[in-house]
Write an enzyme that holds these catalytic residues in place. Structure first.
Site, PDB file in Angstrom:
ATOM      1  N   ARG A  70       0.809  -1.222   0.000  1.00 18.76           N
ATOM      2  CA  ARG A  70       0.000   0.000   0.000  1.00 18.76           C
ATOM      3  C   ARG A  70       0.844   1.275   0.000  1.00 18.76           C
ATOM      4  O   ARG A  70       0.661   2.137  -0.852  1.00 18.76           O
ATOM      5  CB  ARG A  70      -0.947   0.003   1.198  1.00 18.76           C
ATOM      6  CG  ARG A  70      -2.223  -0.747   0.947  1.00 18.76           C
ATOM      7  CD  ARG A  70      -2.683  -1.432   2.181  1.00 18.76           C
ATOM      8  NE  ARG A  70      -1.757  -2.519   2.486  1.00 18.76           N
ATOM      9  CZ  ARG A  70      -1.940  -3.768   2.070  1.00 18.76           C
ATOM     10  NH1 ARG A  70      -3.008  -4.080   1.384  1.00 18.76           N
ATOM     11  NH2 ARG A  70      -1.073  -4.708   2.341  1.00 18.76           N
ATOM     12  N   THR A  71       1.767   1.379   0.923  1.00 20.71           N
ATOM     13  CA  THR A  71       2.548   2.613   1.037  1.00 20.71           C
ATOM     14  C   THR A  71       3.405   2.822  -0.210  1.00 20.71           C
ATOM     15  O   THR A  71       3.521   3.931  -0.728  1.00 20.71           O
ATOM     16  CB  THR A  71       3.432   2.581   2.303  1.00 20.71           C
ATOM     17  OG1 THR A  71       2.589   2.295   3.413  1.00 20.71           O
ATOM     18  CG2 THR A  71       4.125   3.892   2.541  1.00 20.71           C
ATOM     19  N   LYS A  77      23.449  -7.220  -0.994  1.00 22.21           N
ATOM     20  CA  LYS A  77      24.579  -8.148  -0.852  1.00 22.21           C
ATOM     21  C   LYS A  77      25.369  -7.873   0.434  1.00 22.21           C
ATOM     22  O   LYS A  77      26.594  -7.811   0.440  1.00 22.21           O
ATOM     23  CB  LYS A  77      25.517  -8.054  -2.056  1.00 22.21           C
ATOM     24  CG  LYS A  77      24.856  -8.429  -3.376  1.00 22.21           C
ATOM     25  CD  LYS A  77      25.865  -8.366  -4.515  1.00 22.21           C
ATOM     26  CE  LYS A  77      25.261  -8.771  -5.840  1.00 22.21           C
ATOM     27  NZ  LYS A  77      24.403  -7.727  -6.410  1.00 22.21           N
ATOM     28  N   HIS A  79       5.647   6.302  11.424  1.00 17.03           N
ATOM     29  CA  HIS A  79       5.175   6.256  10.045  1.00 17.03           C
ATOM     30  C   HIS A  79       4.474   7.603   9.794  1.00 17.03           C
ATOM     31  O   HIS A  79       3.244   7.670   9.748  1.00 17.03           O
ATOM     32  CB  HIS A  79       4.198   5.085   9.901  1.00 17.03           C
ATOM     33  CG  HIS A  79       3.885   4.710   8.495  1.00 17.03           C
ATOM     34  ND1 HIS A  79       4.255   5.471   7.413  1.00 17.03           N
ATOM     35  CD2 HIS A  79       3.208   3.658   7.987  1.00 17.03           C
ATOM     36  CE1 HIS A  79       3.827   4.885   6.298  1.00 17.03           C
ATOM     37  NE2 HIS A  79       3.186   3.781   6.631  1.00 17.03           N
ATOM     38  N   ARG A 127      11.594   2.748   3.799  1.00 15.37           N
ATOM     39  CA  ARG A 127      10.961   1.923   4.830  1.00 15.37           C
ATOM     40  C   ARG A 127      11.995   0.889   5.253  1.00 15.37           C
ATOM     41  O   ARG A 127      12.651   0.263   4.415  1.00 15.37           O
ATOM     42  CB  ARG A 127       9.729   1.214   4.292  1.00 15.37           C
ATOM     43  CG  ARG A 127       9.287   0.120   5.263  1.00 15.37           C
ATOM     44  CD  ARG A 127       7.947  -0.426   4.981  1.00 15.37           C
ATOM     45  NE  ARG A 127       6.914   0.568   5.223  1.00 15.37           N
ATOM     46  CZ  ARG A 127       5.629   0.269   5.220  1.00 15.37           C
ATOM     47  NH1 ARG A 127       5.235  -0.951   4.980  1.00 15.37           N
ATOM     48  NH2 ARG A 127       4.738   1.201   5.440  1.00 15.37           N
TER      49      ARG A 127
END
Lengths: 158, 312
Positions: free
Chosen positions: B56-57, B85, B134, B106
């Site tokens: 969603r975000t 990596k 958030h 995020r």
């Protein structure tokens, strides 16, 4: 007859007095003094004190510690006093004060904090929230750090 | 107030004036239904760095950039692990900032967005940092309340569910300290709000009360903000099982609610709100998604100082 303290006065250097009894070694650790330096360092522990009953004292010869260096010890020795000595005279006497920001001294207790991530070139940073009771806040995750964690964290490995 | 060149890491960093200005720009975008705005960021590339799975975000930010005429680069979830990596976050940020004009991040760890912003020389927007914050979700939540109730002040707002680990709840609570609201915190004992945030609410003079059961306070609420109990935040599965069905919003639950109560949810929901609620006037959670697009468009245009290109 009262027993006299058997430590000579120093000519030049720094005397850290009124350290809570038993915490001198932590103070040395915080100051990064390992004993491998060339100058004379005298540590006296559990010395009689009128004010505190017992106290620790550290004398560092031929080195004048800056307030920035010594203020970090206020985290575990808020009662400590710093005497700068030149030619046997105290030329400056100050109390320690917890710095507003503390760099690279303790770890954040929050295991999910980015500052605890391995292989990350990150300096743990804490801000002073309250001096009494001592409370710090993690710069990154905002975790509130109580004084017992600070002491526990600083005494680890001693 | 200006967001130009700034980071958006925490709702704690914003003032009441900041919120009002962001909502003013958002309102302009809503007025245009997000159309005809591709002239705002036609020369801008935004990196979407999603170290945690997100649908969603990420879709919301991606759409917001495209509706403003910009381009996106980036990665998401599993892909991140293989791309990195074993590279540390600081290096990833330093590499990405050579390509992009802003970073949306995020990350599963608390404090990650703040650290990224410290490393980066370009603006960083926090799209969810650990269980901590958030902020863009909180902004869209507030905008939803404003649009649906006409005001944020003087409302009684109930937050139910995982108050301990929900980053959307934390950011929303920090944001609400700028408004004159009464907050009801409803959760099973295991998921109560942490002491440090409660301390923050006290410091800011926010009126709040804690409840174990929604039935004890639903009749007083103007807004009910429902969160999912997040299985992934539990170390012991038996603790999750203990609380997973501790509340459910259905027609029966809502029978004592005010007629104009709005029910919100940051989504995804897994069973906290029964589908029968979807068609009632209480349900605003899908509208929230649309408002989220407008809010993110507003923030993106503002960090580049381009909000004046959005005319009402």
């Amino acid at each position: 007859m009262e027993q006299k303290l058997k430590i000579d006065k120093i000519r030049d250097g720094t005397v850290i007095d009124h350290i809570p009894a038993g915490r001198a070694l932590i103070v040395l650790k915080i100051l990064g003094i390992s004993g491998r330096e060339s100058n004379v360092i005298t540590v006296a522990m559990n010395v009689k004190s009128k004010k505190f009953g017992k106290k620790d004292i550290i004398k560092i010869e031929n080195r004048e510690l800056t307030m920035e260096e010594v203020n970090k010890i206020a985290l575990i020795a808020p009662s400590a006093t710093i005497n700068i000595i030149r030619d046997f005279n105290v030329i400056e006497k100050r109390k320690v004060k917890v710095p507003e920001t503390i760099y690279n001294l303790i770890k954040c207790p929050n295991p999910r904090c980015i500052s605890n991530k391995e292989n990350e070139p990150i300096t743990p940073i804490f801000h002073l929230k309250s001096e009494s009771p001592l409370t710090l806040v993690c710069n990154y995750c905002g975790e509130i750090i109580p004084s017992d964690w600070v002491v526990k964290s600083l005494t680890r490995g001693l | 107030m200006t967001l130009t060149g700034k980071d958006l890491i925490s709702t704690k960093d914003l003032t009441r004036e900041d919120y009002e200005y962001i909502f003013e720009i958002t309102k302009r975008i809503e007025g245009r239904n997000a159309q005809g705005l591709t002239h705002v960021l036609p020369d801008r590339i935004i990196a979407l760095l999603f170290f945690e799975p997100s649908t969603r975000t990420r879709l919301s930010f991606s759409t917001a950039v495209k509706r403003l005429g910009g381009e996106t680069i980036g990665f998401s979830g599993e892909e991140a692990t293989s791309i990195m990596k074993g590279e540390n976050l600081a290096d990833t940020i330093r590499v990405v900032e050579q390509y992009a004009d802003a970073i949306v991040i995020r990350h599963p760890l608390d404090g990650s967005a703040k650290y990224a912003a410290q490393v980066a020389n370009i603006p960083v927007i926090n799209a969810g940092s650990g269980a901590e914050e958030h902020p863009t979700q909180a902004l869209l939540d507030l905008y939803t309340i404003l649009r649906e109730k006409g005001t944020i002040d003087e409302l009684t707002i109930g937050l139910i569910g995982d108050l301990r680990y929900s980053r959307t709840v934390h950011s929303l609570l920090y944001a609400l300290t700028n408004f004159d609201v009464t907050v009801y915190l409803i959760s099973p004992p295991l998921l109560k709000l942490g002491e440090s945030i409660k301390g923050h609410l006290h410091e800011k003079g926010v009126h709040f009360k804690e409840f174990d059961n929604l039935a004890d306070c639903i009749s007083e609420l103007d807004v009910l903000y429902v969160t999912r109990i997040q299985r992934e935040r539990f170390v012991h599965p038996e603790e999750y099982l203990k609380v997973k069905d501790s509340y459910k919003i259905n027609m029966k639950t809502l029978s004592n609610a005010k007629e104009n109560l709005i029910v919100m949810h940051p989504l995804p929901r897994v069973g906290e709100i029964s589908h029968e609620v979807d068609n009632t006037s209480h349900a605003v959670y899908f509208k929230q998604v649309r408002y989220g697009l407008y809010v993110r468009m507003a923030i993106l245009s503002m960090i580049f100082g381009r909000e004046d290109r959005i005319t009402g």
